[in-house]
Design a protein around this motif. Structure first.
Motif, PDB file in Angstrom:
ATOM      1  N   VAL A   1      39.970  50.850  53.629  1.00 37.46           N
ATOM      2  CA  VAL A   1      39.552  50.296  52.598  1.00 37.46           C
ATOM      3  C   VAL A   1      39.266  49.177  52.558  1.00 37.46           C
ATOM      4  O   VAL A   1      40.918  48.810  52.043  1.00 37.46           O
ATOM      5  N   TYR A   2      38.950  48.073  51.913  1.00 45.11           N
ATOM      6  CA  TYR A   2      38.651  46.681  51.316  1.00 45.11           C
ATOM      7  C   TYR A   2      38.495  47.571  50.123  1.00 45.11           C
ATOM      8  O   TYR A   2      36.568  47.608  49.598  1.00 45.11           O
ATOM      9  N   ARG A   3      39.129  46.392  48.867  1.00 45.27           N
ATOM     10  CA  ARG A   3      38.797  46.133  48.079  1.00 45.27           C
ATOM     11  C   ARG A   3      38.460  45.512  47.292  1.00 45.27           C
ATOM     12  O   ARG A   3      39.548  44.556  47.388  1.00 45.27           O
ATOM     13  N   LEU A   4      37.485  44.793  46.949  1.00 49.30           N
ATOM     14  CA  LEU A   4      36.755  43.606  46.285  1.00 49.30           C
ATOM     15  C   LEU A   4      37.555  43.795  45.311  1.00 49.30           C
ATOM     16  O   LEU A   4      37.385  44.028  44.304  1.00 49.30           O
ATOM     17  N   THR A   5      38.457  42.543  44.537  1.00 47.33           N
ATOM     18  CA  THR A   5      39.263  42.277  43.573  1.00 47.33           C
ATOM     19  C   THR A   5      39.111  40.496  43.390  1.00 47.33           C
ATOM     20  O   THR A   5      38.294  40.047  43.481  1.00 47.33           O
ATOM     21  N   PRO A   6      39.088  40.543  41.472  1.00 52.53           N
ATOM     22  CA  PRO A   6      38.306  38.773  41.323  1.00 52.53           C
ATOM     23  C   PRO A   6      39.028  38.091  42.276  1.00 52.53           C
ATOM     24  O   PRO A   6      38.189  37.343  42.123  1.00 52.53           O
ATOM     25  N   ALA A   7      40.603  37.816  42.989  1.00 52.70           N
ATOM     26  CA  ALA A   7      40.646  36.631  43.449  1.00 52.70           C
ATOM     27  C   ALA A   7      40.281  36.906  44.860  1.00 52.70           C
ATOM     28  O   ALA A   7      40.481  36.088  46.097  1.00 52.70           O
ATOM     29  N   ARG A   8      39.137  37.723  45.129  1.00 52.17           N
ATOM     30  CA  ARG A   8      39.084  37.938  46.380  1.00 52.17           C
ATOM     31  C   ARG A   8      37.423  37.427  46.715  1.00 52.17           C
ATOM     32  O   ARG A   8      36.463  37.049  47.901  1.00 52.17           O
TER      33      ARG A   8
ATOM     34  N   PRO B   1      39.564  27.684  45.021  1.00 48.24           N
ATOM     35  CA  PRO B   1      38.478  27.922  44.078  1.00 48.24           C
ATOM     36  C   PRO B   1      39.170  28.861  42.691  1.00 48.24           C
ATOM     37  O   PRO B   1      40.155  29.499  43.153  1.00 48.24           O
ATOM     38  N   ALA B   2      38.809  28.743  41.946  1.00 48.84           N
ATOM     39  CA  ALA B   2      39.542  29.329  40.229  1.00 48.84           C
ATOM     40  C   ALA B   2      38.310  29.645  39.086  1.00 48.84           C
ATOM     41  O   ALA B   2      37.975  28.773  38.992  1.00 48.84           O
ATOM     42  N   ARG B   3      38.629  31.020  38.771  1.00 51.49           N
ATOM     43  CA  ARG B   3      38.096  31.102  37.692  1.00 51.49           C
ATOM     44  C   ARG B   3      38.238  31.681  37.039  1.00 51.49           C
ATOM     45  O   ARG B   3      39.967  33.137  36.800  1.00 51.49           O
ATOM     46  N   GLU B   4      37.851  31.447  35.046  1.00 45.18           N
ATOM     47  CA  GLU B   4      38.727  31.787  34.373  1.00 45.18           C
ATOM     48  C   GLU B   4      38.024  33.003  33.589  1.00 45.18           C
ATOM     49  O   GLU B   4      37.272  33.383  33.677  1.00 45.18           O
ATOM     50  N   ASP B   5      39.365  33.976  33.374  1.00 41.85           N
ATOM     51  CA  ASP B   5      38.873  35.788  33.479  1.00 41.85           C
ATOM     52  C   ASP B   5      38.875  36.003  32.216  1.00 41.85           C
ATOM     53  O   ASP B   5      39.867  35.443  30.795  1.00 41.85           O
ATOM     54  N   PRO B   6      37.756  36.064  31.900  1.00 38.39           N
ATOM     55  CA  PRO B   6      37.919  35.747  29.614  1.00 38.39           C
ATOM     56  C   PRO B   6      37.709  37.146  29.165  1.00 38.39           C
ATOM     57  O   PRO B   6      38.120  36.739  28.315  1.00 38.39           O
ATOM     58  N   GLU B   7      38.222  37.996  29.841  1.00 40.83           N
ATOM     59  CA  GLU B   7      38.821  39.208  29.248  1.00 40.83           C
ATOM     60  C   GLU B   7      40.396  38.628  28.779  1.00 40.83           C
ATOM     61  O   GLU B   7      40.887  38.623  27.217  1.00 40.83           O
TER      62      GLU B   7
ATOM     63  N   LEU C   1      43.662  32.107  34.187  1.00 40.23           N
ATOM     64  CA  LEU C   1      43.160  31.625  35.951  1.00 40.23           C
ATOM     65  C   LEU C   1      43.010  32.044  36.742  1.00 40.23           C
ATOM     66  O   LEU C   1      44.615  33.044  36.831  1.00 40.23           O
ATOM     67  N   VAL C   2      42.049  32.806  36.888  1.00 42.52           N
ATOM     68  CA  VAL C   2      42.248  33.399  38.984  1.00 42.52           C
ATOM     69  C   VAL C   2      42.064  32.489  39.147  1.00 42.52           C
ATOM     70  O   VAL C   2      40.921  31.960  39.838  1.00 42.52           O
ATOM     71  N   VAL C   3      42.978  32.767  40.267  1.00 37.95           N
ATOM     72  CA  VAL C   3      42.665  31.851  41.472  1.00 37.95           C
ATOM     73  C   VAL C   3      42.367  32.879  43.067  1.00 37.95           C
ATOM     74  O   VAL C   3      43.396  33.628  43.388  1.00 37.95           O
ATOM     75  N   LYS C   4      41.059  31.986  43.236  1.00 38.71           N
ATOM     76  CA  LYS C   4      40.648  33.042  44.008  1.00 38.71           C
ATOM     77  C   LYS C   4      41.792  32.770  45.486  1.00 38.71           C
ATOM     78  O   LYS C   4      40.916  32.715  46.288  1.00 38.71           O
ATOM     79  N   SER C   5      42.195  33.252  45.521  1.00 37.96           N
ATOM     80  CA  SER C   5      43.132  32.758  46.948  1.00 37.96           C
ATOM     81  C   SER C   5      43.916  33.992  47.746  1.00 37.96           C
ATOM     82  O   SER C   5      43.834  34.029  48.956  1.00 37.96           O
ATOM     83  N   GLU C   6      43.492  35.410  47.114  1.00 38.71           N
ATOM     84  CA  GLU C   6      43.985  37.022  48.258  1.00 38.71           C
ATOM     85  C   GLU C   6      42.675  36.492  49.223  1.00 38.71           C
ATOM     86  O   GLU C   6      43.172  36.975  50.343  1.00 38.71           O
ATOM     87  N   GLU C   7      41.090  36.005  49.293  1.00 37.07           N
ATOM     88  CA  GLU C   7      40.380  35.661  50.255  1.00 37.07           C
ATOM     89  C   GLU C   7      40.649  34.270  51.229  1.00 37.07           C
ATOM     90  O   GLU C   7      40.664  33.143  50.319  1.00 37.07           O
TER      91      GLU C   7
ATOM     92  N   ALA D   1      43.401  46.549  60.869  1.00 39.39           N
ATOM     93  CA  ALA D   1      44.214  47.141  59.857  1.00 39.39           C
ATOM     94  C   ALA D   1      43.362  46.587  58.137  1.00 39.39           C
ATOM     95  O   ALA D   1      44.402  45.955  57.686  1.00 39.39           O
ATOM     96  N   GLY D   2      42.129  46.440  58.851  1.00 41.43           N
ATOM     97  CA  GLY D   2      41.070  45.264  57.561  1.00 41.43           C
ATOM     98  C   GLY D   2      40.479  44.061  57.735  1.00 41.43           C
ATOM     99  O   GLY D   2      41.577  43.334  58.773  1.00 41.43           O
ATOM    100  N   ARG D   3      40.200  43.456  56.316  1.00 37.34           N
ATOM    101  CA  ARG D   3      39.532  42.416  56.920  1.00 37.34           C
ATOM    102  C   ARG D   3      41.367  41.218  57.259  1.00 37.34           C
ATOM    103  O   ARG D   3      42.198  41.277  56.199  1.00 37.34           O
ATOM    104  N   PHE D   4      40.930  40.872  57.848  1.00 36.69           N
ATOM    105  CA  PHE D   4      42.713  39.126  58.565  1.00 36.69           C
ATOM    106  C   PHE D   4      42.613  38.825  57.219  1.00 36.69           C
ATOM    107  O   PHE D   4      41.239  38.355  56.571  1.00 36.69           O
ATOM    108  N   PRO D   5      44.044  38.546  56.270  1.00 35.89           N
ATOM    109  CA  PRO D   5      45.270  39.168  57.262  1.00 35.89           C
ATOM    110  C   PRO D   5      45.275  40.108  56.462  1.00 35.89           C
ATOM    111  O   PRO D   5      45.713  39.856  55.204  1.00 35.89           O
ATOM    112  N   GLY D   6      45.554  41.859  57.054  1.00 36.47           N
ATOM    113  CA  GLY D   6      45.450  42.551  55.927  1.00 36.47           C
ATOM    114  C   GLY D   6      46.790  42.879  55.448  1.00 36.47           C
ATOM    115  O   GLY D   6      47.558  42.256  56.458  1.00 36.47           O
TER     116      GLY D   6
END
Lengths: 211, 432
Positions: free
Chosen positions: A42-49, A84-90, A94-100, B179-184
């Protein structure tokens, strides 16, 4: 071949076994098929993605300055890498969007540029062909970016494709230079970057704006 | 002892059926055996490597720079293997045996093709052999992805990208396969599972089928066997005579691989470093370079949509054209329509069209492989970037075509002169 025809309606033994084996084999294989689905997690969309959208800032991606905001003074015609990075209001962090990984950007500044962005250009660093990161190509041909995987060549100041197998230009972020030279993102990529389709991209941007 | 075993297991039946199998003696018949020995060396060295390898992308301290940036555990454990006694050597042996296995398999296949050994009744074994070739290549690719350096990372990224380019189902297929979106997080465990269990299991199963069919159907006989005893099986029995030859060959081959490994290092992972946001300049191994070349020779504007499915250059270059090439290789036994079983290996020059088609095919592969160096050729000024794609395609058509006709002319000339000399020397003799 057979001399005597059967007139009774009973099923023959051979036919029964064939039907029974076929039926159980089909049911067994079908029941195992959903297991294949488990191969895809399963792919979960997190703020860093989430993708870069208006209101984000740019931070360094190089490991020695990771997470530090990029300022105009850091930039030249030699591309640097940024997230890209975004301030988490709560949490106020700073959340760095580096997981994607496909969020990676190349940022340059060209002297002749004017306007709000003051010549700063931020392009997706991900080649639209097969998703490798594009590199500086000043040694071979100044003013271009090169994807070394299958030698796709791009114009550095616009992201347009010059040659190579890539189908599209590198998408560009719209920017404005803010106080103290910080680079502010004013709008998401107009075109979907590598790894997303048009429809998914619009949904993603909407998700990012609502987050 | 033999009697004791025979009473219980009926060894003599096994002996008659399998262990006395006659092996023709000819140097070109050892290529398949070398492939098999490589597989054995690969399994043994692979087991040793698997004992110390950690299949995980979890970030750990870099063993070469403990205070520095964290690196994936797979990368760190490969560095640790390099530092073990004989660790680097085991990696080298594994690496070079894999290359030798591919090379021996390709040469073995050429021998089968050029001597017509794929013909009826051995079509099934040709198809099994094709599957073996494909799965050997897949095993090799998943293998060089495991050290998880930047080279492996980029390789996997390109493969995942090609998988995702399949119309309609591509993204789902890529996510299920990797196994998921690259690189999972599951990427390395997944590739590891493929490399050490799924693919070797398939390889061993196919190898067993390949051997059993070969024993059942017998080898094609070398031409000299016709002169010794026409339509009789000529060769040395497996147990007693062929076994020592095989053992010597296996030991010699292993010795040469070890010697080679002692001097030539395998791909250095420190040079490429852990996965980073820079893409290194990489090329696939030689047996996949032709696909790389096709991808480099297709323009990015090649993209069309059919019923909502996008057919782009990656799909066409990475799957459709290679699929057609492999399909053509699968179809080779179907191109021969003879109703008779082939018994003796054929002289390649007596079948000029087949010989020439094979030569043209090899030349096409070579041109495509050289096209993989398109960027280097352009930078060196040999190719003009504006014209490189049409020029490369023109060469890819012209060179094999020239090769085809030149081979036919040469083969016909050889056939004519050998017939003439035969008539002069031995009137009425059977051809050998």
């Amino acid at each position: 071949m057979t001399k005597f025809r059967r007139y009774d309606k009973e099923m023959s033994r051979r036919r029964f076994v064939t039907v029974a084996m076929g039926g159980t084999a089909t049911a067994g294989i079908l029941s195992l098929l959903p297991v294949l689905g488990a191969a895809r997690p399963v792919y979960r969309l997190t703020p860093a993605r989430l993708p870069a959208i208006g209101g984000d800032i740019l931070v360094h991606a190089a490991s020695d300055r990771l997470g530090e905001p990029v300022t105009v003074d850091d930039l030249s015609e030699t591309p640097i890498r940024a997230w890209p990075a975004r301030e988490d209001p709560e949490a106020g962090e700073l959340v760095v969007k580096s997981e994607e990984p496909n969020n990676l950007l190349v940022v340059m500044r060209f002297a002749d540029g004017g306007g709000e962005a003051q010549g700063v250009v931020a392009l997706s660093a991900i080649c639209t062909h097969l998703g490798c990161q594009v590199n500086d190509n000043a040694a071979q041909q100044p003013g271009t970016l090169l994807c070394p995987c299958h030698s796709g060549l791009y114009q550095a100041n616009t992201g347009e494709r010059i040659s190579g197998p890539q189908p599209r230009a590198l998408p560009e972020l719209s920017l404005a230079v803010g106080d103290g030279g910080a680079i502010n993102v004013t709008g998401a990529f107009a075109e979907p970057p590598y790894g997303t389709t048009e429809g998914d991209w619009n949904t993603l941007v909407r998700e990012a704006e609502q987050a | 002892m033999n009697q004791w075993l025979d009473d219980r297991l009926h060894i003599s039946r096994l002996n008659d059926k399998f262990l006395r199998k006659a092996f023709p003696v000819h140097h070109s018949f050892f290529l398949g055996e070398i492939t098999l020995f490589c597989l054995i060396v690969l399994i043994l060295s692979g087991i040793i490597l698997a004992l110390s390898y950690e299949p995980s992308a979890r970030l750990v301290a870099d063993p070469t720079n403990p205070g520095g940036d964290l690196v994936p555990a797979a990368y760190a454990s490969t560095l640790n293997i390099n530092a073990m006694p004989f660790g680097d050597m085991t990696r080298r042996i594994h690496h070079w045996s894999a290359n030798l296995m591919m090379a021996a398999a390709v040469l073995h296949m050429m021998r089968i093709y050029f001597t017509g050994a794929f013909k009826r009744p051995r079509e099934i074994n040709w198809w099994i052999g094709m599957l073996l070739l494909i799965f050997t290549a897949l095993t090799a690719v998943t293998g060089y992805s495991l050290p998880f350096d930047n080279y492996a990372f980029t390789t996997l990224k390109v493969i995942a990208g090609i998988a995702a380019s399949v119309p309609w189902v591509g993204p789902w297929v890529a996510e299920a396969a990797f196994a998921g979106r690259f690189p999972g997080d599951g990427l390395i465990p997944r590739v590891y599972g493929y490399h050490i269990m799924l693919l070797p299991g398939i390889l061993l199963g196919l190898t067993a089928a390949h051997m059993l069919l070969m024993i059942k159907q017998k080898h094609t006989q070398p031409r000299y066997a016709a002169r010794l005893a026409y339509k009789k099986i000529v060769g040395v029995p497996l147990l007693g005579q062929q076994t020592p030859i095989m053992l010597m060959l296996a030991l010699l081959m292993t010795g040469l691989v070890v010697l080679f490994s002692a001097f030539i290092p395998a791909h250095s992972i420190e040079y490429f470093g852990p996965p980073s946001d820079q893409t290194p300049i990489i090329k696939p191994d030689w047996y996949l370079l032709w696909i790389f070349g096709i991808l480099a020779m297709l323009p990015g504007s090649l993209e069309f949509t059919v019923l909502g499915g996008v057919f782009n250059a990656e799909f066409i270059g990475g799957m459709v054209i290679p699929g057609l090439v492999v399909g053509l290789m699968f179809a080779v036994p179907l191109l021969d329509r003879s109703d008779e079983n082939v018994y003796y290996a054929e002289n390649p020059t007596e079948h000029p069209a087949r010989l020439a088609a094979g030569v043209a095919f090899i030349m096409l592969m070579l041109v495509w492989s050289v096209a993989g160096y398109k960027a280097e050729l352009e930078n060196a000024g040999i190719l003009n970037p504006a014209w490189s794609i049409p020029v490369l395609w023109a060469i890819a058509v012209a060179l094999p075509a020239i090769g085809y006709f030149v081979t036919i002319l040469i083969a016909r000339a050889i056939a004519r002169s050998s017939r003439r000399s035969e008539r002069r020397l031995r009137p009425g003799a059977a051809d050998d």
